[in-house]
Write a protein that holds these residues in place. Structure first.
Motif, short mmCIF file in Angstrom:
data_model
loop_
_atom_site.label_atom_id
_atom_site.label_comp_id
_atom_site.label_asym_id
_atom_site.label_seq_id
_atom_site.Cartn_x
_atom_site.Cartn_y
_atom_site.Cartn_z
N UNK A 85 16.20 -12.12 30.18
CA UNK A 85 15.67 -13.48 30.40
C UNK A 85 14.83 -13.56 31.66
N UNK A 86 15.31 -12.98 32.73
CA UNK A 86 14.58 -13.05 34.00
C UNK A 86 13.27 -12.27 33.92
N UNK A 96 33.86 -18.49 28.40
CA UNK A 96 33.37 -17.12 28.62
C UNK A 96 32.22 -16.80 27.66
N UNK A 97 32.42 -17.11 26.39
CA UNK A 97 31.36 -16.85 25.41
C UNK A 97 30.13 -17.71 25.66
N UNK A 98 30.32 -18.90 26.23
CA UNK A 98 29.17 -19.75 26.50
C UNK A 98 28.23 -19.13 27.54
N UNK A 115 28.87 -9.16 29.46
CA UNK A 115 27.71 -8.97 28.57
C UNK A 115 26.62 -10.00 28.79
N UNK A 116 26.87 -10.98 29.64
CA UNK A 116 25.80 -11.91 30.00
C UNK A 116 24.81 -11.25 30.97
N UNK A 117 25.24 -10.22 31.68
CA UNK A 117 24.37 -9.58 32.68
C UNK A 117 23.14 -8.91 32.05
N UNK A 149 22.39 -17.09 27.81
CA UNK A 149 21.24 -16.21 27.99
C UNK A 149 20.65 -15.75 26.66
N UNK A 150 21.48 -15.63 25.64
CA UNK A 150 20.95 -15.29 24.31
C UNK A 150 20.05 -16.41 23.79
N UNK A 151 20.45 -17.64 23.99
CA UNK A 151 19.65 -18.78 23.55
C UNK A 151 18.34 -18.86 24.33
N UNK A 152 18.43 -18.69 25.64
CA UNK A 152 17.21 -18.73 26.46
C UNK A 152 16.25 -17.62 26.04
N UNK A 153 16.77 -16.42 25.84
CA UNK A 153 15.92 -15.30 25.41
C UNK A 153 15.29 -15.58 24.05
#
Length: 143
Positions: free
Chosen positions: A62-63, A106-108, A54-56, A113-117
């Motif tokens: 983000x990108x 894993x959750x990190x 789910x980071x993808x 990406x959630x934090x960056x977004x």
């Protein structure tokens, strides 16, 4: 005045949902994949795949925001936001790993990406959704 940047923002994010079906497919196939890759630790691998995939989609968002904002001349702001977001997601990652071990790691990846977004979103909204851009030759001459 036109709200051209709103249309740009819509086009920018048009491709962002595409990683979601891939994430769902990987999540569904995580059992066979993990058994094939790590037969002795398939359960751990399956859990890691189901979380980290789910980071993808978040990385895609983000990108897209990063390159769009840089193209709009917001490099300085993105550099400042990047430093703050990096400090925050590093502290979050450290906390998660220390508290939950490999599951926290894993959750990190997802939270990174959630934090960056979350940090990029206000600048993106200001740049593309709230600003009006006066354009040249977009309207027919009235006479």
């Amino acid at each position: 005045m036109f709200r051209i940047r709103k249309k740009q923002a819509e086009k920018i994010f048009a491709g962002c949902p595409s990683p979601i079906p891939i994430a769902i497919l990987i999540m569904a196939a995580s059992g066979p994949i993990s058994t094939l890759l790590f037969p002795n630790q398939a359960t751990i691998c399956r859990q890691a795949l189901r979380i980290t995939i789910w980071s993808v989609p978040l990385m895609a968002v983000c990108e897209v925001m990063y390159y769009s904002l840089n193209a709009a001349g917001r490099e300085k702001e993105q550099a400042q936001i990047g430093v703050i977001a990096t400090v925050c997601h590093t502290l979050c990652s450290l906390t998660l790993v220390l508290a939950f071990g490999w599951i926290g790691a894993c959750w990190s990846m997802v939270f990174r990406f959630a934090i960056i977004a979350a940090f990029r979103l206000p600048d993106f909204v200001r740049t593309f959704l709230l600003s009006s851009v006066k354009t040249h030759d977009c309207e027919p001459n009235s006479g």
